[in-house]
Design a protein around this motif. Structure first.
Motif, mmCIF file in Angstrom:
data_model
loop_
_atom_site.group_PDB
_atom_site.id
_atom_site.type_symbol
_atom_site.label_atom_id
_atom_site.label_comp_id
_atom_site.label_asym_id
_atom_site.label_seq_id
_atom_site.Cartn_x
_atom_site.Cartn_y
_atom_site.Cartn_z
ATOM 1 N N THR A 153 0.845 -1.187 0.000
ATOM 2 C CA THR A 153 0.000 0.000 0.000
ATOM 3 C C THR A 153 0.882 1.240 0.000
ATOM 4 O OG1 THR A 153 -0.082 0.048 2.411
ATOM 5 C CG2 THR A 153 -1.870 -1.108 1.284
ATOM 6 N N PRO A 154 0.371 2.346 -0.531
ATOM 7 C CA PRO A 154 1.130 3.590 -0.432
ATOM 8 C C PRO A 154 1.357 3.918 1.036
ATOM 9 C CG PRO A 154 -0.752 3.852 -1.905
ATOM 10 C CD PRO A 154 -0.895 2.515 -1.239
ATOM 11 N N ALA A 155 2.501 4.487 1.322
ATOM 12 C CA ALA A 155 2.825 4.805 2.700
ATOM 13 C C ALA A 155 1.932 5.923 3.223
ATOM 14 C CB ALA A 155 4.290 5.220 2.806
ATOM 15 N N GLN A 156 1.489 5.755 4.453
ATOM 16 C CA GLN A 156 0.747 6.795 5.144
ATOM 17 C C GLN A 156 1.763 7.623 5.918
ATOM 18 O OE1 GLN A 156 -1.979 5.365 8.131
ATOM 19 N NE2 GLN A 156 -2.888 7.373 8.441
ATOM 20 N N ARG A 157 1.766 8.937 5.710
ATOM 21 C CA ARG A 157 2.702 9.823 6.409
ATOM 22 C C ARG A 157 2.011 10.424 7.630
ATOM 23 N NH1 ARG A 157 7.075 14.106 4.494
ATOM 24 N NH2 ARG A 157 6.944 15.516 6.270
ATOM 25 N N LEU A 158 2.683 10.324 8.756
ATOM 26 C CA LEU A 158 2.145 10.816 10.028
ATOM 27 C C LEU A 158 3.162 11.761 10.670
ATOM 28 C CD1 LEU A 158 1.181 7.241 11.058
ATOM 29 C CD2 LEU A 158 -0.506 9.029 10.635
ATOM 30 N N GLU A 159 2.768 12.991 10.869
ATOM 31 C CA GLU A 159 3.656 13.957 11.515
ATOM 32 C C GLU A 159 3.854 13.572 12.981
ATOM 33 O OE1 GLU A 159 5.276 16.366 9.807
ATOM 34 O OE2 GLU A 159 4.247 15.539 8.056
ATOM 35 N N ILE A 160 5.045 13.861 13.498
ATOM 36 C CA ILE A 160 5.353 13.605 14.910
ATOM 37 C C ILE A 160 5.820 14.922 15.514
ATOM 38 C CG2 ILE A 160 6.757 12.314 16.562
ATOM 39 C CD1 ILE A 160 7.083 10.139 14.393
ATOM 40 N N ALA A 161 4.888 15.597 16.209
ATOM 41 C CA ALA A 161 5.208 16.888 16.810
ATOM 42 C C ALA A 161 4.875 16.944 18.303
ATOM 43 C CB ALA A 161 4.465 18.011 16.079
ATOM 44 N N ASP A 162 4.108 15.959 18.794
ATOM 45 C CA ASP A 162 3.775 15.923 20.222
ATOM 46 C C ASP A 162 3.403 14.495 20.622
ATOM 47 O OD1 ASP A 162 1.028 15.487 19.555
ATOM 48 O OD2 ASP A 162 0.643 17.638 19.543
ATOM 49 N N ASP A 163 3.105 14.314 21.898
ATOM 50 C CA ASP A 163 2.807 12.976 22.426
ATOM 51 C C ASP A 163 1.600 12.340 21.746
ATOM 52 O OD1 ASP A 163 4.933 12.877 24.220
ATOM 53 O OD2 ASP A 163 3.791 13.809 25.836
ATOM 54 N N LYS A 164 0.610 13.141 21.372
ATOM 55 C CA LYS A 164 -0.574 12.590 20.696
ATOM 56 C C LYS A 164 -0.186 11.968 19.360
ATOM 57 C CE LYS A 164 -3.377 16.153 22.564
ATOM 58 N NZ LYS A 164 -3.775 17.477 22.211
ATOM 59 N N ASP A 165 0.786 12.557 18.702
ATOM 60 C CA ASP A 165 1.237 12.014 17.422
ATOM 61 C C ASP A 165 1.919 10.662 17.606
ATOM 62 O OD1 ASP A 165 0.269 14.266 16.108
ATOM 63 O OD2 ASP A 165 2.192 15.309 16.239
ATOM 64 N N VAL A 166 2.634 10.488 18.694
ATOM 65 C CA VAL A 166 3.266 9.198 18.990
ATOM 66 C C VAL A 166 2.180 8.128 19.119
ATOM 67 C CG1 VAL A 166 4.645 7.899 20.675
ATOM 68 C CG2 VAL A 166 5.305 10.236 20.052
ATOM 69 N N VAL A 167 1.084 8.470 19.775
ATOM 70 C CA VAL A 167 -0.042 7.536 19.918
ATOM 71 C C VAL A 167 -0.639 7.223 18.547
ATOM 72 C CG1 VAL A 167 -2.367 7.237 20.887
ATOM 73 C CG2 VAL A 167 -0.545 8.246 22.284
#
Length: 139
Positions: free
Chosen positions: A8-22
């Motif tokens: 599948t195409p990669a899903q990009r997820l920003e990591i800028a805070d703890d919620k993003d880690v989750v």
């Protein structure tokens, strides 16, 4: 959540805070289930991804992760990349030493993550950021 099939195409997820880690952890779990990884391997991959996402945030100052279903012709798997533009890692050998930490953690992030996945690649240079790629394959 996205439907993760093989290649599948990669899903990009920003990591800028703890919620993003989750969010990264949740996306990796969805991809692992879609790739039909056994529960133990799902847990290993999610644990590694959580550690690497946290490293991206804490040591890299934030960045992004990509998560994708992959297939090598014989089996399905999940690949996750973690990218930051932080200070890089000056001494990789030291960074992979169990117990070594530059923060308040246990010092098991990189070395522990490497043990939990089937493939582990790292590219880092002082002042040039870090990219870590991990893959876990279905058995």
């Amino acid at each position: 959540m996205s439907d993760f099939g093989a290649d599948t195409p990669a899903q990009r997820l920003e990591i800028a805070d703890d919620k993003d880690v989750v969010r990264v952890r949740q996306a990796v779990r969805v991809a692992a289930v879609a790739a039909k990884l056994p529960l133990v391997d799902q847990t290993k991959l999610v644990t590694a991804a959580s550690e690497l996402a946290r490293n991206t945030l804490i040591h890299g100052g934030g960045g992004y992760a990509t998560v994708a279903g992959v297939h090598n012709g014989r089996r399905a798997g999940v690949r996750a990349d973690f990218v930051d533009e932080g200070p890089g890692i000056a001494d990789l050998g030291l960074a992979f030493t169990d117990g070594y930490t530059t923060g308040s953690g246990l010092g098991l992030g990189l070395s522990g993550s490497r043990r939990l996945v089937d493939e582990f690649e790292i590219d880092t240079k002082p002042g040039g950021g870090t990219r870590v790629s991990v893959t876990k394959w279905a058995r």
